[in-house]
Design a protein around this motif. Structure first.
Motif, PDB file in Angstrom:
ATOM      1  N   HIS A   1       0.941  -1.339   0.328  1.00  0.00           N
ATOM      2  CA  HIS A   1      -0.083   0.293  -0.150  1.00  0.00           C
ATOM      3  C   HIS A   1       0.702   1.552  -0.015  1.00  0.00           C
ATOM      4  N   TRP A   2       2.039   0.764   1.056  1.00  0.00           N
ATOM      5  CA  TRP A   2       2.901   2.433   0.892  1.00  0.00           C
ATOM      6  C   TRP A   2       3.662   2.800  -0.561  1.00  0.00           C
ATOM      7  N   LEU A   3       3.661   2.210  -1.329  1.00  0.00           N
ATOM      8  CA  LEU A   3       4.662   1.477  -2.824  1.00  0.00           C
ATOM      9  C   LEU A   3       3.554   2.028  -3.349  1.00  0.00           C
ATOM     10  N   GLN A   4       2.082   1.489  -3.829  1.00  0.00           N
ATOM     11  CA  GLN A   4       0.972   2.401  -4.532  1.00  0.00           C
ATOM     12  C   GLN A   4       0.767   3.417  -3.987  1.00  0.00           C
ATOM     13  N   GLN A   5       1.063   3.900  -3.053  1.00  0.00           N
ATOM     14  CA  GLN A   5       0.914   5.403  -2.929  1.00  0.00           C
ATOM     15  C   GLN A   5       2.362   6.507  -3.428  1.00  0.00           C
ATOM     16  N   ALA A   6       3.283   6.017  -3.068  1.00  0.00           N
ATOM     17  CA  ALA A   6       4.641   6.812  -3.686  1.00  0.00           C
ATOM     18  C   ALA A   6       4.248   6.997  -5.082  1.00  0.00           C
ATOM     19  N   VAL A   7       4.126   5.695  -5.984  1.00  0.00           N
ATOM     20  CA  VAL A   7       3.185   5.699  -7.468  1.00  0.00           C
ATOM     21  C   VAL A   7       2.719   6.710  -7.592  1.00  0.00           C
ATOM     22  N   GLU A   8       1.128   6.785  -6.916  1.00  0.00           N
ATOM     23  CA  GLU A   8      -0.260   7.376  -7.405  1.00  0.00           C
ATOM     24  C   GLU A   8       0.383   8.880  -7.204  1.00  0.00           C
ATOM     25  N   SER A   9       1.132   9.204  -6.038  1.00  0.00           N
ATOM     26  CA  SER A   9       1.418  10.437  -5.684  1.00  0.00           C
ATOM     27  C   SER A   9       2.428  11.030  -6.548  1.00  0.00           C
ATOM     28  N   SER A  10       3.518  10.225  -6.960  1.00  0.00           N
ATOM     29  CA  SER A  10       4.933  11.146  -7.950  1.00  0.00           C
ATOM     30  C   SER A  10       3.671  11.234  -9.749  1.00  0.00           C
ATOM     31  N   ILE A  11       2.613  10.254  -9.703  1.00  0.00           N
ATOM     32  CA  ILE A  11       1.548  10.530 -10.685  1.00  0.00           C
ATOM     33  C   ILE A  11       1.049  11.674 -10.822  1.00  0.00           C
ATOM     34  N   PHE A  12       0.109  12.043 -10.027  1.00  0.00           N
ATOM     35  CA  PHE A  12      -0.008  13.488  -9.880  1.00  0.00           C
ATOM     36  C   PHE A  12       0.512  14.981  -9.577  1.00  0.00           C
ATOM     37  N   LYS A  13       1.659  14.489  -9.090  1.00  0.00           N
ATOM     38  CA  LYS A  13       3.043  15.022  -9.560  1.00  0.00           C
ATOM     39  C   LYS A  13       3.135  15.703 -10.820  1.00  0.00           C
ATOM     40  N   LEU A  14       3.470  14.996 -11.541  1.00  0.00           N
ATOM     41  CA  LEU A  14       3.657  14.825 -12.733  1.00  0.00           C
ATOM     42  C   LEU A  14       1.779  15.693 -13.579  1.00  0.00           C
ATOM     43  N   ILE A  15       1.603  14.690 -13.407  1.00  0.00           N
ATOM     44  CA  ILE A  15      -0.326  15.263 -14.081  1.00  0.00           C
ATOM     45  C   ILE A  15      -0.070  16.509 -13.876  1.00  0.00           C
TER      46      ILE A  15
END
Length: 206
Positions: A76-90
């Motif tokens: 779950h922590w790794l998933q949140q890290a991916v989602e956070s990085s994607i939102f920052k890009l978008i």
């Protein structure tokens, strides 16, 4: 450019539908159920072993040194890290984001944001694949196979991100390449990177 990206996604220009939540939810159901038999498939260690994702011995089929609860917590922590990085890009994407003025100001931040997406997605896939190894002997083969397919889609997305990132680096993230006008319809490497990143956070409709 964001409208162009959305239009091209709808037209099927690039159609890879990996979904992080599907993988994580499936792992929750499959890999680490509350039954004693499923837990016995997972090697256990002290809480200090949370940072270790694979066994030292290849002969142990790359099984975890993590207990089930710790593995799910890390997934779950790794998933949140991916989602956070994607939102920052978008967050950089809007109707004028490929203009010279905007790119000149933000190109380095966009570069770092894309690198972070690539890195965090790699870490998620690396961990989730090993979680799936531990799940393969459990009593839900159809769900295990589904998770394997979802992970393969995520891995395909990661490979495309790696390729587009390499192409962007090969031109040194030149403004001459990155700056486009709003009438340009061609999907370039930066557009493709954003499209692939977005698919990783798409949720299936129920």
């Amino acid at each position: 450019a964001s409208e162009r990206i959305n239009a091209e996604r709808e037209d099927g220009v690039y159609d890879v539908p990996p979904r992080l939540q599907d993988v994580t939810d499936g792992m929750n159901r499959l890999s680490f159920s509350s039954t004693g038999s499923s837990r016995s498939n997972m090697s256990t260690s002290s809480t200090t072993s949370k940072e270790s994702s694979v066994s030292a011995s290849p002969s142990q089929d790359k099984r975890f040194l993590l207990d089930p609860d710790s593995a799910i917590e890390k997934l779950h922590w790794l998933q949140q890290a991916v989602e956070s990085s994607i939102f920052k890009l978008i967050a950089f994407v809007h109707s004028e984001w490929r203009s010279y003025v905007y790119m000149e100001k933000h190109v380095n931040e966009i570069h770092m944001a894309l690198d972070k997406v690539e890195q965090s997605l790699h870490e998620y896939i690396h961990f989730a694949k090993r979680a799936n190894v531990n799940a393969c002997s459990l009593s839900e083969p159809s769900l295990h196979n589904k998770m394997r397919r979802e992970l393969q889609r995520l891995e395909d997305a990661y490979q495309i991100l790696t390729q587009t990132s390499h192409e962007l680096s090969s031109c040194s993230w030149s403004l001459n390449v990155l700056v486009t006008n709003s009438t340009q319809k061609k999907c370039d490497n930066l557009d493709r990177s954003v499209m692939v990143a977005r698919t990783a956070t798409d949720r299936k409709s129920t």
